[in-house]
Scaffold this motif. Structure first.
Motif, short mmCIF file in Angstrom:
data_model
loop_
_atom_site.label_atom_id
_atom_site.label_comp_id
_atom_site.label_asym_id
_atom_site.label_seq_id
_atom_site.Cartn_x
_atom_site.Cartn_y
_atom_site.Cartn_z
N UNK A 99 8.03 43.84 6.11
CA UNK A 99 9.48 43.05 5.97
C UNK A 99 10.31 42.83 5.45
N UNK A 100 11.65 42.83 6.31
CA UNK A 100 13.01 42.52 5.20
C UNK A 100 12.76 41.35 3.94
N UNK A 101 13.44 41.84 2.80
CA UNK A 101 13.05 40.77 1.85
C UNK A 101 13.64 39.13 2.36
N UNK A 102 14.74 39.00 3.04
CA UNK A 102 15.08 37.46 3.57
C UNK A 102 13.85 36.81 4.28
N UNK A 103 13.11 38.11 4.59
CA UNK A 103 12.01 37.04 5.78
C UNK A 103 11.32 37.22 5.41
N UNK A 147 4.79 52.35 -5.77
CA UNK A 147 4.26 51.42 -6.73
C UNK A 147 5.12 52.34 -7.55
N UNK A 148 5.03 53.65 -7.30
CA UNK A 148 6.23 54.42 -8.49
C UNK A 148 8.04 54.59 -8.41
N UNK A 149 8.42 54.05 -6.79
CA UNK A 149 10.07 54.02 -6.02
C UNK A 149 9.72 53.37 -5.04
N UNK A 150 10.35 52.51 -4.68
CA UNK A 150 10.55 51.05 -3.71
C UNK A 150 10.52 51.67 -2.78
N UNK A 151 10.77 50.80 -1.35
CA UNK A 151 10.66 52.03 -0.31
C UNK A 151 11.21 50.15 0.76
N UNK A 152 12.16 50.49 2.06
CA UNK A 152 12.47 49.59 2.62
C UNK A 152 11.32 48.40 3.06
N UNK A 153 11.78 47.53 3.09
CA UNK A 153 10.60 46.37 3.71
C UNK A 153 8.98 46.33 2.85
N UNK A 154 9.00 46.22 1.26
CA UNK A 154 8.26 46.12 0.79
C UNK A 154 7.96 45.84 -0.37
N UNK A 155 8.94 45.30 -0.34
CA UNK A 155 8.66 44.41 -1.95
C UNK A 155 7.70 44.09 -2.61
N UNK A 156 6.79 42.87 -1.78
CA UNK A 156 5.77 42.98 -1.91
C UNK A 156 4.83 43.89 -2.55
N UNK A 157 4.50 44.68 -1.94
CA UNK A 157 3.79 45.86 -1.86
C UNK A 157 4.21 46.81 -2.55
#
Length: 212
Positions: A99-103, A147-157
């Motif tokens: 999900x998007x960060x704001x959601x 866990x090495x590079x970020x991805x959209x909608x995966x802030x928690x993961x």
């Protein structure tokens, strides 16, 4: 790789990488203990198929990694089933809510941290004791490229999987002197059947659940 006589515990065994990891370890000589959050009746076919492939009995334990008391109960059951202690722990089970960060909800974030990071810590802490006594053990944490590079909608993961890499490094340094290794694997998307025994009711409740 010969692992005859070793006992391996694989979390998230009922689909995707969990089943494949268990199969490989069994073919390498391991006795397999598998855990997942499904009740035994739901996973009977899956475990039987895995047993046929492995040509060894696969012992299954139900455990909800979101609940600490469930993990504690699991550890007690495995201690009774394997008095000498397991030799290999594969922390494979995971959950992701895209999900998007704001959601993003705090509840969803907490679940991702609990299943992907806190549960591996809990299991590693418990089973390290018997590995240390035996002077041999292997802890394998299935992290992620996220866990090495970020991805959209995966802030928690991403946060949880990055934390799992840090946990791996900490355990590895502390455990090495006792003949116990700890490594983290960081796959990207894997072409496996993610959920091979998901029930219709479970699908409705956990539509974003993933074990890899």
């Amino acid at each position: 790789m010969a692992l005859n006589g070793k006992t391996a515990l694989v979390t998230g065994i009922c689909g995707g990488m969990g089943s494949e990891i268990a199969r490989y370890l069994a073919l390498s000589g391991c006795t397999i203990l598998g855990i997942d959050r499904y009740d035994a009746e739901t996973v009977t076919d899956n475990i039987e198929k895995l047993t046929q492939i492995c040509k060894k009995e696969v012992r299954y334990f139900e455990c909800n990694l979101l609940k600490r008391e469930s993990i504690t109960d699991l550890c007690q059951k495995i201690d009774s089933a394997v008095p000498a202690g397991i030799d290999i722990l594969v922390n494979n089970a995971g959950v992701v809510f895209l999900d998007l960060l704001e959601n993003k909800t705090l509840e969803g974030f907490d679940e991702e941290i609990t299943v992907n990071l806190t549960a591996p810590f809990h299991l590693s802490k418990h089973f390290f004791v018997s590995m240390k006594k035996k002077g041999w053990g292997r802890i394998v944490n299935i992290s992620s490229a996220f866990g090495l590079v970020g991805s959209p909608k995966s802030t928690g993961y991403s946060a949880a999987k990055a934390g799992l890499i840090g946990l791996t490094r900490g355990i590895a340094v502390e455990a090495a002197q006792y003949g116990v290794t700890c490594n983290s694997i960081c796959p990207c998307t894997v072409d496996t059947n993610r959920e091979t025994c998901r029930s219709e009711s479970y699908e409705k409740e956990y539509h974003n659940y993933s074990d890899c």
